[in-house]
Design an enzyme around this catalytic site. Structure first.
Site, PDB file in Angstrom:
ATOM      1  N   GLY A  47      26.546 -32.824  28.622  1.00 45.88           N
ATOM      2  CA  GLY A  47      27.659 -32.269  27.930  1.00 45.88           C
ATOM      3  C   GLY A  47      28.544 -32.982  27.019  1.00 45.88           C
ATOM      4  CD  GLU A 102      32.527 -34.720  31.738  1.00 52.16           C
ATOM      5  OE1 GLU A 102      31.737 -34.479  30.852  1.00 52.16           O
ATOM      6  OE2 GLU A 102      32.130 -34.290  32.882  1.00 52.16           O
ATOM      7  CG  ASP A 103      31.345 -31.720  29.061  1.00 55.17           C
ATOM      8  OD1 ASP A 103      31.996 -32.098  30.220  1.00 55.17           O
ATOM      9  OD2 ASP A 103      30.458 -31.248  29.065  1.00 55.17           O
ATOM     10  CG  ASP A 106      36.210 -25.894  35.678  1.00 54.61           C
ATOM     11  OD1 ASP A 106      37.367 -25.068  35.246  1.00 54.61           O
ATOM     12  OD2 ASP A 106      35.042 -25.389  36.197  1.00 54.61           O
ATOM     13  CE  LYS A 134      37.014 -23.959  31.109  1.00 52.23           C
ATOM     14  NZ  LYS A 134      35.755 -23.245  32.048  1.00 52.23           N
TER      15      LYS A 134
HETATM   16  P1  IMP Z   1      34.198 -29.827  37.480  1.00 60.42           P
HETATM   17  O1  IMP Z   1      33.836 -30.830  38.164  1.00 60.42           O
HETATM   18  O2  IMP Z   1      34.677 -28.517  38.028  1.00 60.42           O
HETATM   19  O3  IMP Z   1      35.495 -30.385  36.816  1.00 60.42           O
HETATM   20  O4  IMP Z   1      33.444 -29.491  36.201  1.00 60.42           O
HETATM   21  C1  IMP Z   1      33.153 -30.230  35.027  1.00 60.42           C
HETATM   22  C2  IMP Z   1      31.686 -30.054  34.663  1.00 60.42           C
HETATM   23  O5  IMP Z   1      31.413 -28.524  34.557  1.00 60.42           O
HETATM   24  C3  IMP Z   1      31.754 -30.397  33.153  1.00 60.42           C
HETATM   25  O6  IMP Z   1      31.298 -31.767  32.861  1.00 60.42           O
HETATM   26  C4  IMP Z   1      31.075 -29.465  32.388  1.00 60.42           C
HETATM   27  O7  IMP Z   1      29.897 -29.914  32.107  1.00 60.42           O
HETATM   28  C5  IMP Z   1      31.036 -28.189  33.190  1.00 60.42           C
HETATM   29  N1  IMP Z   1      31.828 -27.257  32.749  1.00 60.42           N
HETATM   30  C6  IMP Z   1      33.059 -26.872  32.988  1.00 60.42           C
HETATM   31  N2  IMP Z   1      33.814 -25.695  32.390  1.00 60.42           N
HETATM   32  C7  IMP Z   1      32.881 -25.398  31.516  1.00 60.42           C
HETATM   33  C8  IMP Z   1      32.976 -24.544  30.419  1.00 60.42           C
HETATM   34  O8  IMP Z   1      33.702 -23.865  30.290  1.00 60.42           O
HETATM   35  N3  IMP Z   1      31.600 -24.332  29.703  1.00 60.42           N
HETATM   36  C9  IMP Z   1      30.474 -25.478  30.069  1.00 60.42           C
HETATM   37  N4  IMP Z   1      30.547 -26.136  31.137  1.00 60.42           N
HETATM   38  C10 IMP Z   1      31.564 -26.278  31.831  1.00 60.42           C
HETATM   39 MG    MG Z   2      29.877 -32.493  31.901  1.00 64.78          MG
END
Ligand code: IMP
Ligand code: MG
Length: 187
Positions: A47, A102-103, A106, A134
Protein backbone atom coordinates in the site's frame (compact mmCIF):
# COMPACT_ATOMS: atom_id res chain seq x y z
CA UNK A 1 -5.75 12.18 -15.52
CA UNK A 2 -9.47 11.78 -16.24
CA UNK A 3 -11.63 10.54 -13.40
CA UNK A 4 -11.92 6.76 -13.43
CA UNK A 5 -15.57 5.83 -14.07
CA UNK A 6 -15.55 3.50 -11.04
CA UNK A 7 -14.79 6.37 -8.63
CA UNK A 8 -17.68 8.20 -6.95
CA UNK A 9 -15.65 11.06 -5.52
CA UNK A 10 -12.07 12.21 -5.06
CA UNK A 11 -10.97 13.04 -1.51
CA UNK A 12 -7.43 14.23 -2.37
CA UNK A 13 -6.19 14.98 -5.88
CA UNK A 14 -2.64 14.79 -7.22
CA UNK A 15 -1.78 18.41 -6.39
CA UNK A 16 -3.05 18.14 -2.84
CA UNK A 17 -1.13 14.88 -2.35
CA UNK A 18 2.08 16.31 -3.73
CA UNK A 19 1.91 19.45 -1.58
CA UNK A 20 1.30 17.45 1.58
CA UNK A 21 4.14 15.03 0.79
CA UNK A 22 6.52 18.00 0.44
CA UNK A 23 5.44 19.37 3.84
CA UNK A 24 5.93 15.99 5.50
CA UNK A 25 9.34 15.58 3.85
CA UNK A 26 10.44 18.97 5.23
CA UNK A 27 9.38 18.04 8.78
CA UNK A 28 11.04 14.62 8.54
CA UNK A 29 14.25 16.16 7.16
CA UNK A 30 14.35 18.42 10.24
CA UNK A 31 14.04 15.42 12.52
CA UNK A 32 16.91 13.48 10.92
CA UNK A 33 19.24 16.30 9.82
CA UNK A 34 21.42 16.02 12.91
CA UNK A 35 21.25 12.23 13.25
CA UNK A 36 24.75 10.79 13.69
CA UNK A 37 23.64 7.44 12.20
CA UNK A 38 21.78 7.47 8.86
CA UNK A 39 18.15 6.48 9.47
CA UNK A 40 16.44 3.49 7.85
CA UNK A 41 13.16 4.32 6.11
CA UNK A 42 10.91 1.26 6.13
CA UNK A 43 7.92 1.22 3.77
CA UNK A 44 4.94 -1.05 4.32
CA UNK A 45 4.28 -2.85 1.04
CA UNK A 46 2.26 -2.89 -1.00
CA UNK A 47 0.00 0.00 0.00
CA UNK A 48 2.69 2.58 0.86
CA UNK A 49 4.77 2.08 -2.30
CA UNK A 50 3.75 5.31 -4.06
CA UNK A 51 3.83 7.47 -0.94
CA UNK A 52 7.22 5.97 -0.01
CA UNK A 53 8.65 6.66 -3.47
CA UNK A 54 7.34 10.24 -3.47
CA UNK A 55 8.52 10.92 0.08
CA UNK A 56 12.08 9.59 -0.14
CA UNK A 57 12.78 11.59 -3.31
CA UNK A 58 12.17 14.72 -1.26
CA UNK A 59 14.58 13.76 1.56
CA UNK A 60 18.00 15.24 0.86
CA UNK A 61 19.94 13.27 3.52
CA UNK A 62 21.80 9.94 3.61
CA UNK A 63 19.20 7.25 4.36
CA UNK A 64 18.82 3.50 3.88
CA UNK A 65 15.58 2.01 2.55
CA UNK A 66 13.79 -1.26 3.01
CA UNK A 67 10.30 -2.72 2.92
CA UNK A 68 8.27 -5.04 5.05
CA UNK A 69 5.21 -6.64 3.58
CA UNK A 70 2.04 -6.73 5.64
CA UNK A 71 -1.25 -8.34 4.71
CA UNK A 72 -4.12 -7.21 6.85
CA UNK A 73 -7.08 -7.69 4.51
CA UNK A 74 -8.21 -10.56 2.40
CA UNK A 75 -10.30 -9.21 -0.42
CA UNK A 76 -12.81 -7.38 1.78
CA UNK A 77 -12.92 -4.05 3.60
CA UNK A 78 -12.43 -5.27 7.18
CA UNK A 79 -8.93 -5.46 8.61
CA UNK A 80 -7.51 -8.37 10.51
CA UNK A 81 -6.51 -8.20 14.17
CA UNK A 82 -3.47 -10.34 13.48
CA UNK A 83 -1.87 -8.99 10.31
CA UNK A 84 0.67 -11.25 8.67
CA UNK A 85 4.12 -9.70 8.23
CA UNK A 86 5.00 -11.82 5.25
CA UNK A 87 8.33 -10.34 4.22
CA UNK A 88 10.98 -9.09 6.56
CA UNK A 89 13.87 -6.57 6.45
CA UNK A 90 17.22 -7.08 4.74
CA UNK A 91 18.80 -3.94 6.23
CA UNK A 92 20.05 -4.30 9.82
CA UNK A 93 18.24 -1.69 11.95
CA UNK A 94 20.13 -2.52 15.16
CA UNK A 95 21.15 0.77 16.82
CA UNK A 96 19.71 2.90 13.99
CA UNK A 97 16.78 5.32 13.98
CA UNK A 98 13.87 4.10 11.84
CA UNK A 99 11.04 5.92 10.07
CA UNK A 100 8.16 3.58 9.35
CA UNK A 101 6.16 4.73 6.30
CA UNK A 102 2.55 3.53 6.00
CA UNK A 103 -0.33 4.33 3.65
CA UNK A 104 -3.15 4.40 6.21
CA UNK A 105 -3.71 3.54 9.85
CA UNK A 106 -7.16 2.14 10.52
CA UNK A 107 -7.53 -0.04 13.66
CA UNK A 108 -3.78 0.35 14.33
CA UNK A 109 -3.08 -3.39 14.52
CA UNK A 110 -0.80 -3.46 11.46
CA UNK A 111 1.37 -0.50 12.45
CA UNK A 112 1.63 -1.73 16.05
CA UNK A 113 2.84 -5.17 14.96
CA UNK A 114 5.50 -3.62 12.73
CA UNK A 115 6.61 -1.18 15.44
CA UNK A 116 7.02 -4.17 17.80
CA UNK A 117 9.06 -6.00 15.15
CA UNK A 118 11.40 -3.02 14.68
CA UNK A 119 11.79 -2.60 18.42
CA UNK A 120 12.66 -6.30 18.77
CA UNK A 121 15.31 -5.87 16.06
CA UNK A 122 16.98 -3.16 18.15
CA UNK A 123 16.06 0.07 16.31
CA UNK A 124 17.30 3.00 18.45
CA UNK A 125 14.01 4.84 17.80
CA UNK A 126 10.93 4.32 15.63
CA UNK A 127 9.13 7.30 14.11
CA UNK A 128 5.93 6.70 12.15
CA UNK A 129 4.71 8.56 9.08
CA UNK A 130 1.27 7.53 7.86
CA UNK A 131 -0.14 9.33 4.86
CA UNK A 132 -3.70 8.84 6.04
CA UNK A 133 -5.14 8.37 9.50
CA UNK A 134 -8.64 7.06 10.22
CA UNK A 135 -8.90 7.81 13.97
CA UNK A 136 -12.59 6.89 14.11
CA UNK A 137 -11.69 3.21 13.80
CA UNK A 138 -8.66 3.09 16.10
CA UNK A 139 -8.38 0.07 18.45
CA UNK A 140 -4.67 0.33 19.29
CA UNK A 141 -2.88 3.69 19.65
CA UNK A 142 0.20 4.36 17.50
CA UNK A 143 3.20 4.43 19.84
CA UNK A 144 6.51 5.62 18.41
CA UNK A 145 9.60 4.18 20.15
CA UNK A 146 12.17 6.22 22.10
CA UNK A 147 12.55 9.74 20.70
CA UNK A 148 10.46 8.77 17.66
CA UNK A 149 7.81 11.13 16.31
CA UNK A 150 4.44 10.68 14.63
CA UNK A 151 3.56 12.31 11.29
CA UNK A 152 0.18 12.23 9.56
CA UNK A 153 -0.63 13.44 6.07
CA UNK A 154 -4.41 13.79 6.25
CA UNK A 155 -7.16 12.72 8.60
CA UNK A 156 -9.41 10.39 6.62
CA UNK A 157 -13.17 10.18 7.15
CA UNK A 158 -14.53 6.72 7.87
CA UNK A 159 -14.83 5.56 4.24
CA UNK A 160 -13.08 2.66 2.56
CA UNK A 161 -10.88 4.47 0.08
CA UNK A 162 -8.72 3.49 -2.88
CA UNK A 163 -5.93 4.90 -5.02
CA UNK A 164 -2.39 6.22 -4.46
CA UNK A 165 -1.30 2.70 -3.46
CA UNK A 166 -4.48 1.66 -1.67
CA UNK A 167 -6.49 -1.20 -3.08
CA UNK A 168 -9.82 -2.90 -2.95
CA UNK A 169 -9.32 -6.59 -3.84
CA UNK A 170 -5.93 -5.71 -5.44
CA UNK A 171 -7.35 -3.16 -7.85
CA UNK A 172 -7.08 0.68 -8.02
CA UNK A 173 -3.55 0.99 -6.52
CA UNK A 174 -2.32 2.83 -9.62
CA UNK A 175 -4.81 5.69 -9.42
CA UNK A 176 -2.82 8.90 -8.81
CA UNK A 177 -5.51 10.34 -6.49
CA UNK A 178 -7.38 9.04 -3.44
CA UNK A 179 -11.10 8.43 -3.76
CA UNK A 180 -14.19 6.48 -2.85
CA UNK A 181 -15.61 3.83 -5.17
CA UNK A 182 -19.16 3.78 -6.43
CA UNK A 183 -21.03 1.39 -4.11
CA UNK A 184 -21.58 -1.24 -6.83
CA UNK A 185 -17.79 -1.76 -7.05
CA UNK A 186 -17.43 -2.71 -3.38
CA UNK A 187 -19.33 -5.96 -3.78
P1 IMP B 1 -5.19 -1.62 10.40
O1 IMP B 1 -4.33 -2.79 10.81
O2 IMP B 1 -6.63 -1.86 10.71
O3 IMP B 1 -4.72 -0.30 10.95
O4 IMP B 1 -5.18 -1.58 8.83
C1 IMP B 1 -4.17 -0.99 8.16
C2 IMP B 1 -4.02 -1.55 6.78
O5 IMP B 1 -5.29 -1.84 6.17
C3 IMP B 1 -3.38 -0.50 5.92
O6 IMP B 1 -2.00 -0.79 5.84
C4 IMP B 1 -4.06 -0.62 4.59
O7 IMP B 1 -3.28 -1.44 3.75
C5 IMP B 1 -5.38 -1.29 4.88
N1 IMP B 1 -6.49 -0.30 4.87
C6 IMP B 1 -7.08 0.32 5.90
N2 IMP B 1 -8.06 1.14 5.52
C7 IMP B 1 -8.10 1.06 4.18
C8 IMP B 1 -8.90 1.71 3.17
O8 IMP B 1 -9.79 2.55 3.43
N3 IMP B 1 -8.62 1.37 1.89
C9 IMP B 1 -7.66 0.46 1.54
N4 IMP B 1 -6.89 -0.15 2.46
C10 IMP B 1 -7.10 0.14 3.75
MG1 MG C 1 -0.94 -1.10 4.21
Amino acid sequence: MALDSRIEKILWNEDQISRRVSELAAEITDEFRSSSTPPVFVGVAIGAFLFFADLVRKIDLPISLDFVRAQSYGSGTCSNEAPVISSDLKVNVQGRPVLLVEDIVDTGHTISSIIALLKAKGASSVSVCTFLDKPARRKVEIQPVGQGKLYRGFECPDYFIVGYGLDFAELYRNLPYIGVLKPEHYS
